[in-house]
Design a protein around this motif. Structure first.
Motif, short mmCIF file in Angstrom:
data_model
loop_
_atom_site.label_atom_id
_atom_site.label_comp_id
_atom_site.label_asym_id
_atom_site.label_seq_id
_atom_site.Cartn_x
_atom_site.Cartn_y
_atom_site.Cartn_z
N TYR A 24 0.84 -1.19 0.00
CA TYR A 24 0.00 0.00 0.00
C TYR A 24 0.87 1.24 0.00
O TYR A 24 1.86 1.31 0.72
N SER A 41 -9.87 -0.51 -2.67
CA SER A 41 -9.67 0.44 -1.61
C SER A 41 -10.62 0.14 -0.45
O SER A 41 -11.81 -0.11 -0.65
N ARG A 42 -10.10 0.19 0.76
CA ARG A 42 -10.91 -0.03 1.96
C ARG A 42 -11.96 1.06 2.10
O ARG A 42 -13.11 0.80 2.49
N ASN A 99 -5.41 -1.26 6.30
CA ASN A 99 -5.52 -1.60 4.88
C ASN A 99 -5.10 -3.05 4.62
O ASN A 99 -5.72 -3.75 3.83
#
Length: 116
Positions: A24, A41-42, A99
């Protein structure tokens, strides 16, 4: 005359070798909208869970089509009461997971219907 080519080595921009997942970007700050190795994407996952979680759109986004279909069926069977679960899921994932945890639990796992 001896002609030799100068070595103009290609600069290393911190890239990983081919085939290895990229970490990330800027993971020290755990920005929820940083994309992971697969581009998921979270933050987007959580927004979809909060807004359209009752139709399982967040599972479709994560690549879990069976989970999305199960969510739709559970919402229909429970007359919409199941819609509270994706709402809670979006809130919990946004504030309590990093993440990397999100990636391994929801994107990279073999689980069909991951919860929390």
């Amino acid at each position: 005359m001896d002609y030799q080519q100068q070595n103009y080595g290609q600069p290393n921009y911190g890239q990983q070798p081919y085939g290895q997942p990229q970490p990330y970007a800027d993971s020290a700050f755990n920005n929820p909208f940083n994309c992971g190795p697969t581009g998921k994407s979270r933050g987007i996952f959580c927004l979809l869970a909060l807004v359209l979680g009752s139709i399982g759109l967040h599972y479709f986004y994560a690549g879990k089509a069976a989970g999305g279909i199960i969510t739709i069926l559970l919402t229909l069977i429970t007359c919409g009461a199941w819609a509270i679960i994706p709402l809670l899921q979006g809130i919990i994932i946004l504030w309590n997971q990093s993440n990397e945890e999100f990636y391994y639990k929801f994107v990279a796992s073999n689980s069909t219907f991951p919860l929390f």
